[in-house]
Design an enzyme around this catalytic site. Structure first.
Site, PDB file in Angstrom:
ATOM      1  N   ARG A 108      31.184  19.009   8.026  1.00  0.00           N
ATOM      2  CA  ARG A 108      32.109  18.180   7.225  1.00  0.00           C
ATOM      3  C   ARG A 108      31.299  17.222   6.369  1.00  0.00           C
ATOM      4  NH1 ARG A 108      36.490  14.745  10.355  1.00  0.00           N
ATOM      5  NH2 ARG A 108      37.622  16.718  10.434  1.00  0.00           N
ATOM      6  N   ARG A 136      37.459   4.054  17.442  1.00  0.00           N
ATOM      7  CA  ARG A 136      38.152   5.304  17.102  1.00  0.00           C
ATOM      8  C   ARG A 136      37.880   5.607  15.636  1.00  0.00           C
ATOM      9  NH1 ARG A 136      40.239   9.761  18.101  1.00  0.00           N
ATOM     10  NH2 ARG A 136      42.038  10.106  19.474  1.00  0.00           N
ATOM     11  N   LYS A 137      38.413   6.743  15.156  1.00  0.00           N
ATOM     12  CA  LYS A 137      38.258   7.064  13.738  1.00  0.00           C
ATOM     13  C   LYS A 137      38.925   6.009  12.865  1.00  0.00           C
ATOM     14  CE  LYS A 137      40.799  10.303  11.842  1.00  0.00           C
ATOM     15  NZ  LYS A 137      41.657  11.522  11.592  1.00  0.00           N
ATOM     16  N   GLY A 176      48.630  22.303  12.769  1.00  0.00           N
ATOM     17  CA  GLY A 176      48.610  23.190  13.929  1.00  0.00           C
ATOM     18  C   GLY A 176      48.895  22.539  15.264  1.00  0.00           C
ATOM     19  N   CYS A 220      46.763  16.526  11.236  1.00  0.00           N
ATOM     20  CA  CYS A 220      45.777  16.554  10.145  1.00  0.00           C
ATOM     21  C   CYS A 220      46.402  17.068   8.843  1.00  0.00           C
ATOM     22  CB  CYS A 220      44.598  17.434  10.515  1.00  0.00           C
ATOM     23  SG  CYS A 220      43.824  16.981  12.070  1.00  0.00           S
ATOM     24  N   GLY A 221      47.394  17.949   8.946  1.00  0.00           N
ATOM     25  CA  GLY A 221      48.073  18.486   7.757  1.00  0.00           C
ATOM     26  C   GLY A 221      49.196  17.592   7.267  1.00  0.00           C
TER      27      GLY A 221
HETATM   28 FE1  SRM Z   1      41.991  15.718  11.603  1.00  0.00          FE
HETATM   29  C1  SRM Z   1      40.759  15.895  14.729  1.00  0.00           C
HETATM   30  C2  SRM Z   1      40.606  18.638  10.886  1.00  0.00           C
HETATM   31  C3  SRM Z   1      42.550  15.093   8.357  1.00  0.00           C
HETATM   32  C4  SRM Z   1      44.222  13.266  12.476  1.00  0.00           C
HETATM   33  N1  SRM Z   1      40.812  17.008  12.644  1.00  0.00           N
HETATM   34  C5  SRM Z   1      40.395  16.866  13.919  1.00  0.00           C
HETATM   35  C6  SRM Z   1      39.373  17.896  14.304  1.00  0.00           C
HETATM   36  C7  SRM Z   1      38.025  17.304  14.046  1.00  0.00           C
HETATM   37  C8  SRM Z   1      39.488  18.371  15.751  1.00  0.00           C
HETATM   38  C9  SRM Z   1      38.371  19.285  16.162  1.00  0.00           C
HETATM   39  O1  SRM Z   1      37.320  18.828  16.582  1.00  0.00           O
HETATM   40  O2  SRM Z   1      38.555  20.490  16.036  1.00  0.00           O
HETATM   41  C10 SRM Z   1      39.748  19.003  13.276  1.00  0.00           C
HETATM   42  C11 SRM Z   1      38.628  19.911  12.821  1.00  0.00           C
HETATM   43  C12 SRM Z   1      39.165  21.322  12.656  1.00  0.00           C
HETATM   44  C13 SRM Z   1      38.327  22.161  11.739  1.00  0.00           C
HETATM   45  O3  SRM Z   1      37.521  22.974  12.222  1.00  0.00           O
HETATM   46  O4  SRM Z   1      38.526  22.062  10.532  1.00  0.00           O
HETATM   47  C14 SRM Z   1      40.417  18.172  12.197  1.00  0.00           C
HETATM   48  N2  SRM Z   1      41.538  16.623   9.944  1.00  0.00           N
HETATM   49  C15 SRM Z   1      41.060  17.885   9.847  1.00  0.00           C
HETATM   50  C16 SRM Z   1      41.100  18.379   8.409  1.00  0.00           C
HETATM   51  C17 SRM Z   1      39.950  19.327   8.074  1.00  0.00           C
HETATM   52  C18 SRM Z   1      42.456  19.051   8.145  1.00  0.00           C
HETATM   53  C19 SRM Z   1      42.491  19.862   6.877  1.00  0.00           C
HETATM   54  O5  SRM Z   1      42.557  21.090   6.995  1.00  0.00           O
HETATM   55  O6  SRM Z   1      42.428  19.299   5.793  1.00  0.00           O
HETATM   56  C20 SRM Z   1      41.077  17.020   7.676  1.00  0.00           C
HETATM   57  C21 SRM Z   1      39.667  16.527   7.436  1.00  0.00           C
HETATM   58  C22 SRM Z   1      39.669  15.253   6.637  1.00  0.00           C
HETATM   59  C23 SRM Z   1      38.284  14.820   6.250  1.00  0.00           C
HETATM   60  O7  SRM Z   1      37.777  15.351   5.245  1.00  0.00           O
HETATM   61  O8  SRM Z   1      37.721  13.955   6.921  1.00  0.00           O
HETATM   62  C24 SRM Z   1      41.765  16.146   8.720  1.00  0.00           C
HETATM   63  N3  SRM Z   1      43.104  14.361  10.619  1.00  0.00           N
HETATM   64  C25 SRM Z   1      43.284  14.341   9.275  1.00  0.00           C
HETATM   65  C26 SRM Z   1      44.360  13.470   8.935  1.00  0.00           C
HETATM   66  C27 SRM Z   1      44.960  13.288   7.527  1.00  0.00           C
HETATM   67  C28 SRM Z   1      44.437  12.110   6.769  1.00  0.00           C
HETATM   68  O9  SRM Z   1      43.391  11.538   7.094  1.00  0.00           O
HETATM   69  O10 SRM Z   1      45.111  11.771   5.809  1.00  0.00           O
HETATM   70  C29 SRM Z   1      44.836  12.942  10.128  1.00  0.00           C
HETATM   71  C30 SRM Z   1      46.043  12.000  10.316  1.00  0.00           C
HETATM   72  C31 SRM Z   1      45.767  10.652   9.742  1.00  0.00           C
HETATM   73  C32 SRM Z   1      45.020   9.746  10.677  1.00  0.00           C
HETATM   74  O11 SRM Z   1      43.906  10.078  11.114  1.00  0.00           O
HETATM   75  O12 SRM Z   1      45.542   8.677  10.970  1.00  0.00           O
HETATM   76  C33 SRM Z   1      44.030  13.516  11.181  1.00  0.00           C
HETATM   77  N4  SRM Z   1      42.390  14.699  13.357  1.00  0.00           N
HETATM   78  C34 SRM Z   1      43.384  13.786  13.518  1.00  0.00           C
HETATM   79  C35 SRM Z   1      43.445  13.416  14.898  1.00  0.00           C
HETATM   80  C36 SRM Z   1      44.393  12.375  15.525  1.00  0.00           C
HETATM   81  C37 SRM Z   1      43.771  11.017  15.435  1.00  0.00           C
HETATM   82  C38 SRM Z   1      44.263  10.049  16.469  1.00  0.00           C
HETATM   83  O13 SRM Z   1      44.172   8.840  16.210  1.00  0.00           O
HETATM   84  O14 SRM Z   1      44.691  10.461  17.552  1.00  0.00           O
HETATM   85  C39 SRM Z   1      42.459  14.169  15.557  1.00  0.00           C
HETATM   86  C40 SRM Z   1      42.128  14.141  17.059  1.00  0.00           C
HETATM   87  C41 SRM Z   1      41.197  13.028  17.425  1.00  0.00           C
HETATM   88  O15 SRM Z   1      40.635  12.348  16.566  1.00  0.00           O
HETATM   89  O16 SRM Z   1      41.040  12.848  18.631  1.00  0.00           O
HETATM   90  C42 SRM Z   1      41.833  14.965  14.565  1.00  0.00           C
HETATM   91 FE1  SF4 Z   2      45.522  20.016  15.179  1.00  0.00          FE
HETATM   92 FE2  SF4 Z   2      44.069  18.907  13.249  1.00  0.00          FE
HETATM   93 FE3  SF4 Z   2      43.223  21.112  14.464  1.00  0.00          FE
HETATM   94 FE4  SF4 Z   2      45.277  21.192  12.759  1.00  0.00          FE
HETATM   95  S1  SF4 Z   2      43.151  20.716  12.295  1.00  0.00           S
HETATM   96  S2  SF4 Z   2      45.188  22.174  14.714  1.00  0.00           S
HETATM   97  S3  SF4 Z   2      46.309  19.256  13.266  1.00  0.00           S
HETATM   98  S4  SF4 Z   2      43.489  19.060  15.348  1.00  0.00           S
END
Ligand code: SRM
Ligand code: SF4
Length: 543
Positions: free
Chosen positions: A75, A189-190, A452, A457-458
């Site tokens: 990333r 946290r993030k 998913g 994240c979506g």
């Molecule tokens: Fe996300 C975790 C993908 C935007 C909320 N997110 C993850 C992980 C890293 C989980 C993992 O280790 O597998 C996913 C990686 C999957 C992969 O292989 O791609 C993942 N998040 C994504 C992306 C790639 C979705 C996408 O297809 O676009 C986005 C990457 C953004 C970036 O460039 O940094 C992405 N994630 C978001 C957003 C949307 C936003 O930021 O507008 C959110 C909700 C907003 C927020 O964070 O407040 C989001 N992701 C989460 C969470 C829940 C956070 C929480 O506080 O609980 C997790 C789980 C965690 O962090 O424990 C998570």
């Molecule tokens: Fe769940 Fe984020 Fe993985 Fe999508 S990319 S399946 S919302 S953790």
């Protein structure tokens, strides 16, 4: 600002009250693996320490994928979603090496993630990123994520402020110019930051931990618009998680552009030093704001800054509906245009990345921009070159005029690569959108967002129709299913959508979506003969 350098984990409470993430961070900070990369590359992914592999490497943007072991995800950080054609070519070369397993995804934070990456290549990849002026540092885990801004900054004649240098400045301070900054690498946290300079809230300000939205200062400087100073009102605490989703709340602060970076750092210090670290499900900034109340939170930020903050302007300047930037638009620079290309659910193959880089160079000035809707803009295309650009074969795949459901489709990674996923998302999202388009006439785009799992994240809560993966029981079997969200509003009156229907098996979803589109979005069924031809075309154009 009070200097307050904290060694990683120093600010944590007693170890007995720490969650397992806090414990491993206290044992060894995430950024320390930077020094061990050559060794990791030699040992291979199966031999290295599991916590380093599964967690600490994320501090460098390197994500172990349990779904595809040995093939990591990388990333990046692309502040404001900006990249040059030569940078894109470097990224294309990186993924090309991995053949069919190499690809890239544009993310919902205006960023890129590369797929298929091997650990043994990471030291070399990092050298190439650095040479090209890119970094992936602190893009995962308890760090500040990619900082977002309007994709048309500096192009849009109606923008209030070009925020590109501000966003870069904040990223440089937080990441020590991409080298890694231990001072901000052990947050509870993030953390998400967005800086909006346009009128349409292109960044989804409401879902960020800190959002800056343009506003004119009133009070002492009140008077003619020309006498008022443009800066930002500040919102804090917006986030999505599986446990809770909240829109950001006003901090009752106005800052000038010069004060943005300082305020970001002060808020981060308060979060770092006082954020809740016992329960990881209750560690995002809003939980601290809940505990303290917004007035105390604001006062603590003032105390770190060492000076009082100015109250917010009475209103902000977000007064447009959200733009999607797909299509051709004149820039404020006479004779130039930006062209918004639709990238189906953000997925890019190496050959397409090379071709995009070529288009940006041949027709533009070698610049590309990403959007939070997972699309790409190529700016600076002269009026005289537009018609030729539109004939380029790549624009058959990455259209400037996509049909209404595909146009606004967003999808998270889903089960193909993400181990949290409860359902497959990207392929399913495209297939269903195409099938529905073949059967319905839609008077306007309908924003469908797939995610998913409940991590969101979506961003299903910002969509007209949001689909969140879940597991459902049907006829004694466990199947992939979705919970349906509706009512998400974006732009000037942004508001989060709510779950309206739970537990629909994916195999039963299409007719339900069809009814929702007819009832709520004025869709009408196409005449039967037309539908049959389009169904055939849809089947032939499989994603
Ligand atoms: Fe996300 C975790 C993908 C935007 C909320 N997110 C993850 C992980 C890293 C989980 C993992 O280790 O597998 C996913 C990686 C999957 C992969 O292989 O791609 C993942 N998040 C994504 C992306 C790639 C979705 C996408 O297809 O676009 C986005 C990457 C953004 C970036 O460039 O940094 C992405 N994630 C978001 C957003 C949307 C936003 O930021 O507008 C959110 C909700 C907003 C927020 O964070 O407040 C989001 N992701 C989460 C969470 C829940 C956070 C929480 O506080 O609980 C997790 C789980 C965690 O962090 O424990 C998570
Ligand atoms: Fe769940 Fe984020 Fe993985 Fe999508 S990319 S399946 S919302 S953790």
């Amino acid at each position: 600002m009070t200097a307050n350098v904290v060694v990683e984990a120093e600010s944590s409470p007693s170890s007995a009250s720490l969650n397992k993430f806090e414990r491993f961070k206290a044992e060894k900070g995430g950024l320390t693996v930077k020094q061990e990369l050559e060794q990791f590359a030699q040992l291979g992914w199966e031999a290295i320490d599991e916590t380093d592999r599964d967690h600490r490497l994320k501090w460098l943007g390197v994500f172990f994928r349990p779904v595809t072991p040995g093939k990591f995800m990388l990333r990046l950080r692309l502040p404001h979603g900006l990249l040059t054609s030569s940078q894109l070519r470097v990224l294309a070369e990186i993924v090309q090496r991995y053949g069919a397993e190499g690809s890239a995804d544009i993310t919902t934070r205006q960023n890129l993630q590369l797929r298929g990456i091997r650990l043994e290549d990471i030291p070399d990849i990092f050298r190439r990123l650095e040479a090209a002026g890119m970094t992936s540092v602190q893009s995962g885990m308890d760090n500040v994520r990619n900082i977002t801004g309007s994709p048309v900054a500096g192009l849009d004649a109606h923008e209030l402020m070009d925020t590109r240098s501000l966003v870069q400045q904040v990223q440089d301070l937080i990441t020590n110019c991409g080298q890694g900054n231990p001072e901000f690498a052990n947050l509870p946290r993030k953390f998400n930051i967005a800086i909006e300079g346009g009128r349409d809230n292109s960044v989804h300000a409401e879902i960020n931990d800190i959002a800056f939205v343009p506003a004119y200062q009133v009070g002492a400087a009140q008077g003619e618009p020309s006498q008022r100073q443009l800066g930002f009102n500040v919102l804090v605490g917006g986030f999505f998680s599986a446990k809770r989703c909240e829109a950001a709340v006003p901090l009752n602060v106005w800052v000038s552009p010069e004060e943005v970076a300082e305020l970001c750092l002060a808020i981060l210090m308060v979060f770092r030093d006082h954020g809740l670290r016992a329960n990881r499900q209750k560690a995002r900034l809003m939980w601290l704001i809940d505990q303290w109340g917004i007035d105390r939170f604001r006062a603590e930020v003032e105390s770190v800054l060492g000076h009082p903050l100015i109250p917010a302007a009475l209103e902000d300047e977000i007064d447009w509906d959200k733009q999607d930037h797909i299509g051709i638009y004149p820039q404020k620079q006479p004779g130039l245009n930006y062209v918004g290309l639709h990238i189906p659910v953000g997925r890019l193959q190496a050959a397409e990345m090379f071709d995009l880089a070529r288009l940006a160079e041949v027709y533009g000035e070698g610049e590309l921009r990403l959007t939070v809707e997972q699309n790409i803009l190529i700016p600076h295309i002269s009026d005289t070159r537009l018609a030729v650009l539109l004939q380029e074969p790549l624009l058959e795949t990455f259209s400037t005029q996509p049909p209404p459901l595909e146009r606004s489709l967003v999808s998270c990674t889903g089960a193909q690569f993400c181990n949290f996923a409860l359902v497959e998302t990207k392929n399913r999202a495209v297939t269903i959108a195409r099938e529905l388009q073949a059967e319905l006439d839609l008077p306007r785009p309908v924003r469908m967002h797939w995610t998913g799992c409940p991590n969101s994240c979506g961003q299903p809560q910002v969509a007209d129709i949001g689909l969140m993966g879940t597991k459902v029981r049907k006829n004694g079997k466990t199947l992939e299913g979705v919970d349906i969200y509706m009512g998400g509003k974006v732009g000037k009156h942004a508001q989060l959508g709510e779950c309206v229907i739970k537990g629909i098996p994916c195999e039963d979803l299409k007719p339900l979506l069809q009814s929702l589109l007819i009832e709520h979005f004025a869709a009408t069924p196409k005449p039967v003969a037309e539908t049959e031809t389009e169904c055939l075309a849809t089947a032939q154009a499989a994603f």
